[in-house]
Design a protein around this motif. Structure first.
Motif, PDB file in Angstrom:
ATOM      1  N   GLU A 181      32.443  33.345   5.870  1.00  0.00           N
ATOM      2  CA  GLU A 181      31.782  34.203   4.892  1.00  0.00           C
ATOM      3  C   GLU A 181      31.309  35.456   5.626  1.00  0.00           C
ATOM      4  OE1 GLU A 181      27.998  34.486   4.078  1.00  0.00           O
ATOM      5  OE2 GLU A 181      27.973  34.352   6.256  1.00  0.00           O
ATOM      6  N   THR A 201      28.231  37.436   5.140  1.00  0.00           N
ATOM      7  CA  THR A 201      26.841  37.891   5.227  1.00  0.00           C
ATOM      8  C   THR A 201      26.301  37.759   6.648  1.00  0.00           C
ATOM      9  OG1 THR A 201      26.636  37.228   2.941  1.00  0.00           O
ATOM     10  CG2 THR A 201      24.599  37.700   4.078  1.00  0.00           C
ATOM     11  N   TYR A 226      32.232  45.546   2.251  1.00  0.00           N
ATOM     12  CA  TYR A 226      33.406  45.061   3.003  1.00  0.00           C
ATOM     13  C   TYR A 226      34.383  44.368   2.069  1.00  0.00           C
ATOM     14  CZ  TYR A 226      30.457  40.842   2.834  1.00  0.00           C
ATOM     15  OH  TYR A 226      29.659  39.816   2.421  1.00  0.00           O
ATOM     16  N   ASP A 272      38.729  24.164   2.978  1.00  0.00           N
ATOM     17  CA  ASP A 272      38.460  23.529   1.683  1.00  0.00           C
ATOM     18  C   ASP A 272      39.713  22.795   1.235  1.00  0.00           C
ATOM     19  OD1 ASP A 272      35.866  24.390   1.234  1.00  0.00           O
ATOM     20  OD2 ASP A 272      36.480  26.259   0.271  1.00  0.00           O
ATOM     21  N   GLY A 309      42.587  28.229  -7.443  1.00  0.00           N
ATOM     22  CA  GLY A 309      41.542  29.188  -7.072  1.00  0.00           C
ATOM     23  C   GLY A 309      40.810  28.858  -5.789  1.00  0.00           C
ATOM     24  N   PHE A 346      41.220  33.373   2.161  1.00  0.00           N
ATOM     25  CA  PHE A 346      41.030  34.095   0.905  1.00  0.00           C
ATOM     26  C   PHE A 346      40.266  35.386   1.185  1.00  0.00           C
ATOM     27  CE2 PHE A 346      36.542  32.997   0.664  1.00  0.00           C
ATOM     28  CZ  PHE A 346      36.492  31.839   1.428  1.00  0.00           C
ATOM     29  N   GLU A 357      26.107  44.461   0.426  1.00  0.00           N
ATOM     30  CA  GLU A 357      24.860  43.994   1.038  1.00  0.00           C
ATOM     31  C   GLU A 357      23.867  45.158   1.031  1.00  0.00           C
ATOM     32  OE1 GLU A 357      24.988  40.819   1.595  1.00  0.00           O
ATOM     33  OE2 GLU A 357      27.046  40.333   2.166  1.00  0.00           O
ATOM     34  N   TYR A 389      19.649  31.724   1.726  1.00  0.00           N
ATOM     35  CA  TYR A 389      19.013  32.349   0.558  1.00  0.00           C
ATOM     36  C   TYR A 389      17.530  32.039   0.480  1.00  0.00           C
ATOM     37  CZ  TYR A 389      23.701  33.471  -0.969  1.00  0.00           C
ATOM     38  OH  TYR A 389      24.971  33.980  -1.027  1.00  0.00           O
ATOM     39  N   ALA A 407      33.374  29.483  -9.545  1.00  0.00           N
ATOM     40  CA  ALA A 407      32.667  30.768  -9.551  1.00  0.00           C
ATOM     41  C   ALA A 407      33.589  31.887  -9.074  1.00  0.00           C
ATOM     42  CB  ALA A 407      31.449  30.685  -8.655  1.00  0.00           C
ATOM     43  N   LEU A 408      33.528  33.022  -9.743  1.00  0.00           N
ATOM     44  CA  LEU A 408      34.351  34.169  -9.348  1.00  0.00           C
ATOM     45  C   LEU A 408      33.604  35.084  -8.383  1.00  0.00           C
ATOM     46  CD1 LEU A 408      36.204  35.210 -12.600  1.00  0.00           C
ATOM     47  CD2 LEU A 408      36.621  33.366 -11.013  1.00  0.00           C
ATOM     48  N   GLY A 421      26.095  35.255  -4.974  1.00  0.00           N
ATOM     49  CA  GLY A 421      25.238  36.022  -4.084  1.00  0.00           C
ATOM     50  C   GLY A 421      23.786  35.669  -4.250  1.00  0.00           C
ATOM     51  N   PHE A 448      26.021  40.270  -2.710  1.00  0.00           N
ATOM     52  CA  PHE A 448      26.904  39.325  -3.396  1.00  0.00           C
ATOM     53  C   PHE A 448      28.347  39.595  -3.001  1.00  0.00           C
ATOM     54  CE2 PHE A 448      29.682  40.701  -6.948  1.00  0.00           C
ATOM     55  CZ  PHE A 448      29.465  42.063  -6.893  1.00  0.00           C
ATOM     56  N   GLY A 489      35.077  36.980  -5.283  1.00  0.00           N
ATOM     57  CA  GLY A 489      36.229  36.331  -4.657  1.00  0.00           C
ATOM     58  C   GLY A 489      37.526  36.917  -5.226  1.00  0.00           C
TER      59      GLY A 489
HETATM   60  P1  HAM Z   1      30.259  32.179  -1.699  1.00  0.00           P
HETATM   61  O1  HAM Z   1      29.742  31.786  -3.028  1.00  0.00           O
HETATM   62  O2  HAM Z   1      30.450  31.118  -0.707  1.00  0.00           O
HETATM   63  O3  HAM Z   1      29.254  33.292  -1.159  1.00  0.00           O
HETATM   64  O4  HAM Z   1      31.619  32.944  -1.881  1.00  0.00           O
HETATM   65  C1  HAM Z   1      31.734  34.055  -2.756  1.00  0.00           C
HETATM   66  C2  HAM Z   1      32.983  33.924  -3.596  1.00  0.00           C
HETATM   67  O5  HAM Z   1      34.126  33.775  -2.756  1.00  0.00           O
HETATM   68  C3  HAM Z   1      33.017  32.695  -4.493  1.00  0.00           C
HETATM   69  O6  HAM Z   1      32.295  32.901  -5.684  1.00  0.00           O
HETATM   70  C4  HAM Z   1      34.508  32.546  -4.742  1.00  0.00           C
HETATM   71  O7  HAM Z   1      34.918  33.421  -5.782  1.00  0.00           O
HETATM   72  C5  HAM Z   1      35.115  33.007  -3.435  1.00  0.00           C
HETATM   73  N1  HAM Z   1      35.503  31.840  -2.643  1.00  0.00           N
HETATM   74  C6  HAM Z   1      34.716  31.013  -1.938  1.00  0.00           C
HETATM   75  N2  HAM Z   1      35.424  30.033  -1.353  1.00  0.00           N
HETATM   76  C7  HAM Z   1      36.708  30.245  -1.718  1.00  0.00           C
HETATM   77  C8  HAM Z   1      37.955  29.568  -1.444  1.00  0.00           C
HETATM   78  N3  HAM Z   1      38.024  28.487  -0.664  1.00  0.00           N
HETATM   79  N4  HAM Z   1      39.090  30.076  -2.003  1.00  0.00           N
HETATM   80  C9  HAM Z   1      39.053  31.175  -2.783  1.00  0.00           C
HETATM   81  N5  HAM Z   1      37.921  31.850  -3.064  1.00  0.00           N
HETATM   82  C10 HAM Z   1      36.764  31.393  -2.539  1.00  0.00           C
HETATM   83  C11 HAM Z   1      29.354  33.881   0.060  1.00  0.00           C
HETATM   84  O8  HAM Z   1      30.284  33.755   0.799  1.00  0.00           O
HETATM   85  C12 HAM Z   1      28.200  34.813   0.362  1.00  0.00           C
HETATM   86  N6  HAM Z   1      28.455  35.433   1.670  1.00  0.00           N
HETATM   87  C13 HAM Z   1      28.000  35.818  -0.724  1.00  0.00           C
HETATM   88  C14 HAM Z   1      26.871  36.755  -0.442  1.00  0.00           C
HETATM   89  C15 HAM Z   1      26.976  38.026  -0.052  1.00  0.00           C
HETATM   90  N7  HAM Z   1      25.583  36.444  -0.509  1.00  0.00           N
HETATM   91  C16 HAM Z   1      24.865  37.510  -0.167  1.00  0.00           C
HETATM   92  N8  HAM Z   1      25.716  38.481   0.137  1.00  0.00           N
END
Ligand code: HAM
Length: 447
Positions: free
Chosen positions: A78, A80, A102, A110, A115, A120, A126, A275, A290-291, A294, A314, A317
């Motif tokens: 991720e 952040t 970014y 996973d 999806g 990905f 931020e 968080y 979830a799409l 954050g 946030f 994806g």
């Molecule tokens: P996250 O909810 O883990 O948040 O990922 C954000 C989005 O990335 C998810 O809602 C989803 O759409 C997409 N995503 C996550 N895992 C996968 C996967 N295995 N395959 C495809 N898409 C995926 C974060 O990563 C935080 N860094 C968000 C954030 C930014 N919070 C504060 N700032």
């Protein structure tokens, strides 16, 4: 030996990539509209850094390896944490608030399914250095604007404040470790397991009772849900503060974005452990993935040695948005931009054709040369299959300065002077030409 990419990872053919670029261009448009500046960090970082606050589930899904010197590294799961590292180090003295954006690739082991991939793309916004309702709402607004731009039907937001459950547990003396376990279980909707855990820990009945009432509080009528929550949480100061903040955020959001559908869900948490305040995810009706996700993370930057710095952000994806758009039949139609094929009638005219193509490109007109020098019939059939809009045929008349321009849609053609080609094709002219007079200026103006 397998010649496929690793499980859960994909190749992007031109059309797939064009679709991804479309989503990325929407994200970049929002960077510019809201004033976020793009940064980039390596896809590989030290394991400890990436693992610090991501939570058990993400930690377990990380790709971890040793380099040849035995350093423990990992692929970023991720974005952040790497951004927080930047803020704590190279951007330590930068004026705040900082708005960083970014679009990077991420890696999580996973289980691949609709999806869900092991590699990905995510966008990221931020907003660093402010703890205010307006900062929280800015990030929610960006998410709302993105999904409005994408014209996805049935979009809704699930919103909560992790301070509610955390403070409640802290009130009963439970530290971060138990709080993280409870929130991790709430993230997976494993409420039964939460009660089992509290039971094992010998928690008082009043805590179990309050938690069980809190996690059931959800609905699209925010005033009702928050009103009930206030009653349930009366006397718990920290939890009530969280509720107050959530209520202020949602009030402002509904004022500036009245069309956004928001479900307040106090049983909703996020697996990522950093968080500290509001958290949210974006969904589309009919899909339970979830799409975007954050929230506020006020303590992460200090984990990397930075000053205590509040922050909120946030990530949409990208691949997941595309998967849902595809399934709904509303994905962007991205035909590769094949415009003009410049083709000689024979090998003897190849040089002439080469020069015409160069001349067109110098004027900003895209020109693809048929370098093969094959028979005209084969070239036209190739142009057809590739979807070129025009073919410029360079034949005998080239020595008198003429070419034949064939419109592949109407299947008509006309003989025109070479110098008229650029004006004839001017609607395809690219804003960037080979001789930018002031490249820096054009860049700042955003080409
Ligand atoms: P996250 O909810 O883990 O948040 O990922 C954000 C989005 O990335 C998810 O809602 C989803 O759409 C997409 N995503 C996550 N895992 C996968 C996967 N295995 N395959 C495809 N898409 C995926 C974060 O990563 C935080 N860094 C968000 C954030 C930014 N919070 C504060 N700032």
């Amino acid at each position: 030996m397998s010649f496929k990419p690793p499980r859960g990872m994909r190749d992007y053919l031109p059309e797939d990539l064009a679709k991804r670029r479309f989503i990325e261009s929407c994200i970049r448009r929002l960077f510019r509209l809201y004033g976020y500046e793009e940064v980039e960090t390596p896809a590989v970082e030290g394991y400890e850094l990436l693992a610090a606050k991501v939570g058990e589930e993400t930690r377990r899904s990380m790709y971890v390896f040793e380099d040849l010197k035995g350093r423990r590294l990992a692929l970023r799961p991720e974005g952040t944490a790497p951004v927080a590292r930047l803020v704590a180090t190279r951007l330590r003295t930068a004026p705040k608030p900082l708005r960083l954006g970014y679009i990077w690739d991420f890696y999580r082991y996973d289980e691949p399914q609709f999806g869900r991939y092991r590699r990905f793309y995510q966008g990221g916004f931020e907003l660093i250095g402010v703890d205010s309702v307006e900062a929280d709402v800015e990030v929610l607004c960006i998410a709302a604007d993105l999904f409005r731009m994408l014209r996805l039907p049935g979009v809704w937001f699930r919103v909560s404040h992790v301070g509610v459950l955390r403070s409640l547990l802290a009130f009963y003396g439970y530290g971060e470790d138990v709080q993280n376990r409870v929130l991790g279980l709430a993230d997976k909707k494993m409420y039964g397991e939460i009660f089992k855990l509290l039971d094992e820990l010998g928690s008082p009945g009043s805590l179990v009772d309050t938690v069980s009432r809190v996690v059931k509080l959800r609905g699209f009528d925010r005033r009702r849900v928050l009103g009930e929550a206030r009653k349930v949480l009366e006397g718990f100061t920290g939890a009530s503060e969280g509720l107050g903040r959530l209520s202020d955020v949602l009030d402002l959001l509904s004022e500036v974005h009245p069309d956004v559908r928001v479900m307040v869900d106090l049983g909703f948490a996020r697996g990522l452990e950093y968080y500290t305040g509001i958290v949210f995810e974006v969904f589309v009706e009919g899909f339970d993935i979830a799409l975007a996700g954050g929230g506020r993370y006020d303590r992460l930057i200090e984990v990397y040695g930075g000053e205590p710095t509040p922050a909120v952000g946030f990530s949409p994806g990208v691949d997941r948005i595309l998967a849902v758009m595809d399934r709904l039949g509303v994905s962007p139609t991205c035909k590769p931009g094949r415009i003009l094929l410049v083709t000689p009638v024979s090998e003897g005219k190849l040089r002439e054709a080469f020069k015409v193509a160069c001349r067109l490109r110098a004027e900003g007109i895209p020109a693809t040369l048929d370098v093969k020098g094959r028979r005209l019939r084969s070239t036209l059939s190739y142009a057809d299959r590739m979807g070129f809009r025009y073919v410029a045929i360079i034949g005998e008349e080239a020595s008198e300065g003429y070419v034949t321009l064939r419109d592949m849609d109407t299947r008509t053609q006309e003989k025109i002077p070479v110098e008229e080609l650029p004006s004839k094709l001017s609607k395809f002219k690219l804003p960037e030409t080979l001789n930018l007079e002031t490249p820096g200026k054009q860049f700042l103006e955003g080409l």
